[in-house]
Design a protein around this motif. Structure first.
Motif, PDB file in Angstrom:
ATOM      1  N   LEU A 148      -3.545  -3.212   7.016  1.00  0.00           N
ATOM      2  CA  LEU A 148      -2.216  -2.614   7.185  1.00  0.00           C
ATOM      3  C   LEU A 148      -1.700  -2.061   5.851  1.00  0.00           C
ATOM      4  O   LEU A 148      -0.889  -2.666   5.171  1.00  0.00           O
ATOM      5  CB  LEU A 148      -1.259  -3.644   7.785  1.00  0.00           C
ATOM      6  N   GLU A 186       9.829  -8.061  -0.267  1.00  0.00           N
ATOM      7  CA  GLU A 186      10.108  -7.468   1.038  1.00  0.00           C
ATOM      8  C   GLU A 186      11.294  -8.205   1.653  1.00  0.00           C
ATOM      9  O   GLU A 186      11.507  -9.377   1.389  1.00  0.00           O
ATOM     10  CB  GLU A 186       8.883  -7.635   1.954  1.00  0.00           C
ATOM     11  N   MET A 219       1.617   3.437  10.998  1.00  0.00           N
ATOM     12  CA  MET A 219       2.615   2.468  11.460  1.00  0.00           C
ATOM     13  C   MET A 219       4.002   3.098  11.437  1.00  0.00           C
ATOM     14  O   MET A 219       4.416   3.645  10.416  1.00  0.00           O
ATOM     15  CB  MET A 219       2.598   1.232  10.548  1.00  0.00           C
ATOM     16  N   SER A 271       5.097  -9.637   3.273  1.00  0.00           N
ATOM     17  CA  SER A 271       3.900  -9.587   4.107  1.00  0.00           C
ATOM     18  C   SER A 271       2.622  -9.327   3.323  1.00  0.00           C
ATOM     19  O   SER A 271       1.528  -9.498   3.843  1.00  0.00           O
ATOM     20  CB  SER A 271       4.066  -8.511   5.188  1.00  0.00           C
ATOM     21  N   TYR A 318      10.757   0.545  10.881  1.00  0.00           N
ATOM     22  CA  TYR A 318      11.805  -0.223  11.563  1.00  0.00           C
ATOM     23  C   TYR A 318      13.058   0.601  11.840  1.00  0.00           C
ATOM     24  O   TYR A 318      13.697   0.468  12.862  1.00  0.00           O
ATOM     25  CB  TYR A 318      12.233  -1.403  10.677  1.00  0.00           C
ATOM     26  N   ARG A 329      10.930  -3.160  -1.715  1.00  0.00           N
ATOM     27  CA  ARG A 329       9.479  -3.021  -1.562  1.00  0.00           C
ATOM     28  C   ARG A 329       8.920  -1.917  -2.451  1.00  0.00           C
ATOM     29  O   ARG A 329       7.792  -1.478  -2.232  1.00  0.00           O
ATOM     30  CB  ARG A 329       9.121  -2.728  -0.104  1.00  0.00           C
ATOM     31  N   ASP A 343       5.721  -1.026  13.571  1.00  0.00           N
ATOM     32  CA  ASP A 343       5.838  -2.128  12.631  1.00  0.00           C
ATOM     33  C   ASP A 343       6.118  -3.380  13.459  1.00  0.00           C
ATOM     34  O   ASP A 343       6.454  -3.295  14.644  1.00  0.00           O
ATOM     35  CB  ASP A 343       6.944  -1.876  11.594  1.00  0.00           C
ATOM     36  N   TRP A 344       5.979  -4.535  12.832  1.00  0.00           N
ATOM     37  CA  TRP A 344       6.060  -5.812  13.564  1.00  0.00           C
ATOM     38  C   TRP A 344       7.481  -6.039  14.099  1.00  0.00           C
ATOM     39  O   TRP A 344       8.425  -6.080  13.332  1.00  0.00           O
ATOM     40  CB  TRP A 344       5.607  -6.944  12.649  1.00  0.00           C
ATOM     41  N   ASP A 353      -2.587  -7.582   6.990  1.00  0.00           N
ATOM     42  CA  ASP A 353      -2.034  -6.957   5.772  1.00  0.00           C
ATOM     43  C   ASP A 353      -3.077  -7.049   4.673  1.00  0.00           C
ATOM     44  O   ASP A 353      -3.912  -7.949   4.653  1.00  0.00           O
ATOM     45  CB  ASP A 353      -0.761  -7.715   5.354  1.00  0.00           C
ATOM     46  N   TRP A 359      -2.190 -10.706  14.938  1.00  0.00           N
ATOM     47  CA  TRP A 359      -3.230 -10.041  14.146  1.00  0.00           C
ATOM     48  C   TRP A 359      -4.428  -9.547  14.956  1.00  0.00           C
ATOM     49  O   TRP A 359      -5.471  -9.259  14.390  1.00  0.00           O
ATOM     50  CB  TRP A 359      -3.721 -10.976  13.025  1.00  0.00           C
ATOM     51  N   LYS A 384       1.654   3.540   6.257  1.00  0.00           N
ATOM     52  CA  LYS A 384       2.940   3.040   6.749  1.00  0.00           C
ATOM     53  C   LYS A 384       4.043   3.356   5.759  1.00  0.00           C
ATOM     54  O   LYS A 384       3.728   3.672   4.598  1.00  0.00           O
ATOM     55  CB  LYS A 384       2.845   1.540   7.011  1.00  0.00           C
ATOM     56  N   HIS A 385       5.318   3.286   6.046  1.00  0.00           N
ATOM     57  CA  HIS A 385       5.955   3.078   7.348  1.00  0.00           C
ATOM     58  C   HIS A 385       6.608   4.398   7.688  1.00  0.00           C
ATOM     59  O   HIS A 385       7.486   4.838   6.937  1.00  0.00           O
ATOM     60  CB  HIS A 385       7.013   1.981   7.253  1.00  0.00           C
ATOM     61  N   ARG A 391      17.153  -3.084   7.400  1.00  0.00           N
ATOM     62  CA  ARG A 391      16.042  -2.165   7.692  1.00  0.00           C
ATOM     63  C   ARG A 391      15.766  -2.009   9.181  1.00  0.00           C
ATOM     64  O   ARG A 391      15.223  -1.008   9.614  1.00  0.00           O
ATOM     65  CB  ARG A 391      14.773  -2.580   6.938  1.00  0.00           C
TER      66      ARG A 391
HETATM   67  C1  BGC Z   1       6.009  -5.150   7.367  1.00  0.00           C
HETATM   68  C2  BGC Z   1       4.692  -4.411   7.456  1.00  0.00           C
HETATM   69  C3  BGC Z   1       3.576  -5.397   7.689  1.00  0.00           C
HETATM   70  C4  BGC Z   1       3.866  -6.163   8.963  1.00  0.00           C
HETATM   71  C5  BGC Z   1       2.812  -7.192   9.301  1.00  0.00           C
HETATM   72  C6  BGC Z   1       6.228  -6.048   8.555  1.00  0.00           C
HETATM   73  O1  BGC Z   1       7.333  -6.860   8.363  1.00  0.00           O
HETATM   74  O2  BGC Z   1       7.067  -4.219   7.289  1.00  0.00           O
HETATM   75  O3  BGC Z   1       4.469  -3.698   6.274  1.00  0.00           O
HETATM   76  O4  BGC Z   1       2.346  -4.746   7.760  1.00  0.00           O
HETATM   77  O5  BGC Z   1       5.098  -6.861   8.820  1.00  0.00           O
HETATM   78  O6  BGC Z   1       2.884  -8.277   8.441  1.00  0.00           O
END
Ligand code: BGC
Length: 739
Positions: free
Chosen positions: A101, A408, A192, A345, A195, A115, A227-228, A43, A26, A148-149, A159
């Motif tokens: 985010l 998610e 962002m 998230s 994936y 989502r 994205d993460w 987030d 973060w 995003k995304h 994904r």
């Molecule tokens: C999600 C994002 C989120 C990020 C941080 C990802 O898995 O797709 O939308 O902002 O994680 O938590």
């Protein structure tokens, strides 16, 4: 405060490379020796989820939980959303969060998208308008948004791996356009990358998405993060336009050093990426403020948005509003343990949670039965619920999806409520005909299983921490419902145009339905739907009149009157129908809307501004949106299926989107194009080759060379064939030179 250009000159290559990846989940890296601190991002999107943990546990600090994005969009109230986002911005400031985010603007190909609750709408115009208001609101408080995304992330299934195959026009009109509208109107500080892959290349390393579309076409100048854990090949990502890999700490800096050594990434490109990171850090630090949050005011704002997002789907036999003197059976565990947000998230800790049970109890005499635990109904629960319903004046039954059904990370298995909930609904309706069903879902569900038994239904979404109080206000008529569906409720899942193609094969999901998603599909196909896009009832009635088009100003004006007994708001929606287009279009598309609040008897004139895209569509060979000359019908109404006023208008455009038929194209192609039709028609007339000729229908499908070959076999001479050929070739080169 630091100067970006000067700071850049003070950094070693190691430091530069390090800045291109987060410090942890973060935070970005700061530069301690230069006194630049690590900024925080977290987030989103429907409130601040600040936690030290990377796990999606309950450790987030309390913050105001606003209704999820699907609900935000159902309010059709960008002004209110702007206020909400400003409040989220204040909370970010109070927690020292520099970037939130969100919002997410992915599309809704199917109601099963896990989502969907976190995205606005099936319509790109509505999504773009709401996202734009969100970004304007949060950034007005000095906190950056992260749109995003980007892009093509319309499903959760596989994904990280799936390749979304999307043709250029569909990509641009449906899936890029919400991003584009926000970038045009309120550029977000950050974006962002998704994936998934799009057309064969992972989004976070796609030059097509990040360079051609985002930078060159849309002119976006802010920072793009991954994205993460979305980065597959670190060097390829930064080479192709990614600025920041998330989360950190980075363990692949060596890969970037190698790319620099091999000159795959130039120093100048590295500096450009680093400059974006430094600019963002500076932006966050420059706008950092000490803020004391007005928590009760934010809770009330969350409640107001929840009120405005609730959609009264049906209201037969005067079921609603409820009256304080009625004895009300409240059934459903959600009344005590609200289903107020989705899983994943965005999962937050509410600051102050209102419950439907508490809020209804404040207004009337209540008999409560829990009815179920999550998706299960025991015999005991069923009996208690039926007994509570029996003899009550009215029943309010809360149902919906659970985290195990909608979150998610995975897509929904189907569009139905849990089997036990269906059984409970049926039993309650047998015990008492006066049932209002409250649906807490983040996306469309099938209601056909209980439509015949249930006289009133309210789509209450995942309505945030004020949802319980909001529900009571709507049920008792203290607030007049004004939410409208931001997505179609089809009769059944099988009617959805992606039924056969979602979620694709192991490797690929092909967006074969193209432009025909949501109402664009159902309305073009004239398929019955359960509840159309834009639908939502009120306790009042509204009428529309005086539709006028002011061509010079590109404005549509009309009058709206509240003819009912209650103050309330109606959402006027403008759809545009193209009479004839060179390339196929959906039967109509939403191009403007306005929520108008009126007291009983009040009449007001309202003007809607059309933007540059109102009549246009994306033409791949022109690399952009283009308007065609022609007639368009303005359709003004209260849903995509409830059009109250129409007017034909003519648009003149200099752009010709047609591709000139070639000498290899068919007779039909030539006759359908006004530039080639007269030339060919003259030849056909000369031969007296008309529709009465036995070969005429077949000849329409002949390419020009085959037509010429066949002329001698259709009762004409070799000379005739040669004459036709010569004439067509000559005249075609003349018009080609002009085209
Ligand atoms: C999600 C994002 C989120 C990020 C941080 C990802 O898995 O797709 O939308 O902002 O994680 O938590």
């Amino acid at each position: 405060m630091f100067d970006v250009a000067t700071t850049l000159t003070q950094l070693s290559t190691d430091e530069k490379v390090r800045l291109l990846c987060g410090k942890d989940a973060w935070h970005l890296h700061g530069i301690e020796r230069l006194g630049i601190p690590a900024i925080t991002l977290t987030d989103g999107p429907h409130g601040v989820r600040l936690s030290e943990s990377q796990a999606l546990d309950d450790s987030a600090l309390p913050a105001t939980v606003f209704p999820v994005e699907a609900a935000m969009a159902a309010s059709w109230n960008p002004d209110l959303l702007e206020q909400v986002a400003a409040a989220i911005g204040e909370e970010c400031q109070s927690m020292d969060v520099g970037i939130l985010l969100g919002p997410g603007v992915n599309g809704k190909r199917t109601p099963l998208g896990g989502r969907n609750f976190e995205y606005f709408s099936e319509d790109p115009f509505l999504s773009g308008a709401m996202a734009s208001a969100f970004v304007r609101g949060i950034q007005s408080r000095g906190v950056g948004a992260c749109l995003k995304h980007f892009a093509g992330n319309e499903q959760e299934t596989r994904r990280f791996l799936v390749n979304a195959e999307i043709d250029e026009r569909t990509l641009q009109e449906l899936y890029i356009e919400p991003f584009a509208k926000v970038i045009r109107e309120n550029p977000p500080w950050t974006m962002m990358g998704a994936y998934n892959a799009v057309n064969g290349v992972h989004a976070c390393q796609s030059a097509d998405l990040l360079q051609r579309i985002l930078r060159d076409q849309l002119g976006y100048d802010g920072l793009v993060m991954s994205d993460w854990v979305a980065v597959k090949d670190k060097a390829a990502s930064h080479i192709n336009g990614l600025d920041l890999e998330m989360p950190g700490p980075g363990e692949r800096d060596a890969e970037l050093h190698a790319a620099l050594a091999e000159d795959l990434l130039s120093e100048a490109e590295l500096d450009q990426r680093v400059t974006r990171v430094l600019t963002l850090i500076k932006q966050v630090l420059d706008t950092n403020r000490t803020v004391t949050v007005e928590w009760p005011a934010h809770h009330e704002l969350a409640t107001q948005l929840a009120v405005e997002s609730m959609v009264l789907l049906k209201n037969e036999a005067g079921q609603l509003p409820l009256k304080p003197q009625q004895r009300i059976a409240v059934i459903g565990d959600f009344a005590r343990h609200p289903r107020f947000q989705g899983g994943g998230s965005s999962h937050m800790t509410p600051h102050q949670l209102s419950t439907a049970l508490g809020a209804i109890e404040q207004r009337a005499e209540v008999i409560f039965a829990e009815g179920y635990t999550e998706t299960q109904v025991t015999q005991e629960q069923l009996d208690a619920a039926v007994s509570a319903a029996t003899g009550a004046d009215r029943v309010v039954l809360l149902t919906g999806t659970t985290d195990s059904m909608e979150s998610e990370g995975f897509d929904r298995a189907d569009m139905k409520l849990a089997p036990d909930h269906l059984m409970l609904i049926s039993a309650i309706a047998d015990a008492n005909p006066n049932v209002t069903l409250v649906l807490h879902t983040g996306s469309a569900i099938e209601t056909r299983q209980f439509e015949h038994q249930i006289p009133a239904m309210l789509q209450a979404w995942l309505s945030g921490e004020g949802g319980g109080e909001a529900l009571a206000r709507v049920l008792f008529g203290e607030a007049n419902p004004s939410g409208k569906l931001s997505e179609t409720f089809p009769v059944r899942l099988e009617h959805n145009p992606t039924f056969e193609t979602f979620p694709g094969t192991k490797a690929t999901v092909a967006y074969q339905e193209g432009l025909f998603t949501g109402y664009r599909y159902y309305d073009t196909k004239a398929l019955p739907v359960q509840y159309p896009f834009g639908h939502g009832l009120s306790y009042s009635q509204f009428t529309l009149g005086d539709l006028t088009y002011h061509a010079d100003a590109r404005q549509v004006s009309f009058s709206i009157t509240n003819q009912g007994p209650a103050e309330g708001a109606e959402v006027v929606q403008l759809y545009i129908h193209d009479e004839a287009s060179t390339y196929r279009r959906p039967v109509h598309e939403l191009k403007a809307f306005r929520k108008v609040r009126l007291v009983p008897g009040e009449k007001r004139t309202v003007a809607l501004q059309l933007d540059a895209h109102a009549f246009a569509y994306y033409v791949p060979h022109l690399n952009g949106f283009a308007e065609e000359s022609g007639r368009f019908e303005l359709r003004l109404g209260f849903s995509s299926r409830d059009i109250r006023q129409t007017r034909w208008v003519t648009v003149e455009s200099d752009t010709d989107v047609r591709i000139l038929p070639t000498l290899g194209d068919t007779v039909q192609d030539w006759l359908s194009d006004s530039r080639t039709a007269p030339i060919l028609q003259t030849e056909l007339d000369r031969l007296n080759f008309t529709a009465s000729h036995p070969m005429y229908g077949i000849a329409l499908g002949f390419p020009i060379p085959q037509l010429i070959q066949f002329i001698p076999h259709m009762g004409y001479s070799e000379n005739d064939a040669r004459d036709v050929q010569r004439s067509l070739e000559q005249q075609w080169s003349q018009i080609q030179a002009l085209a």
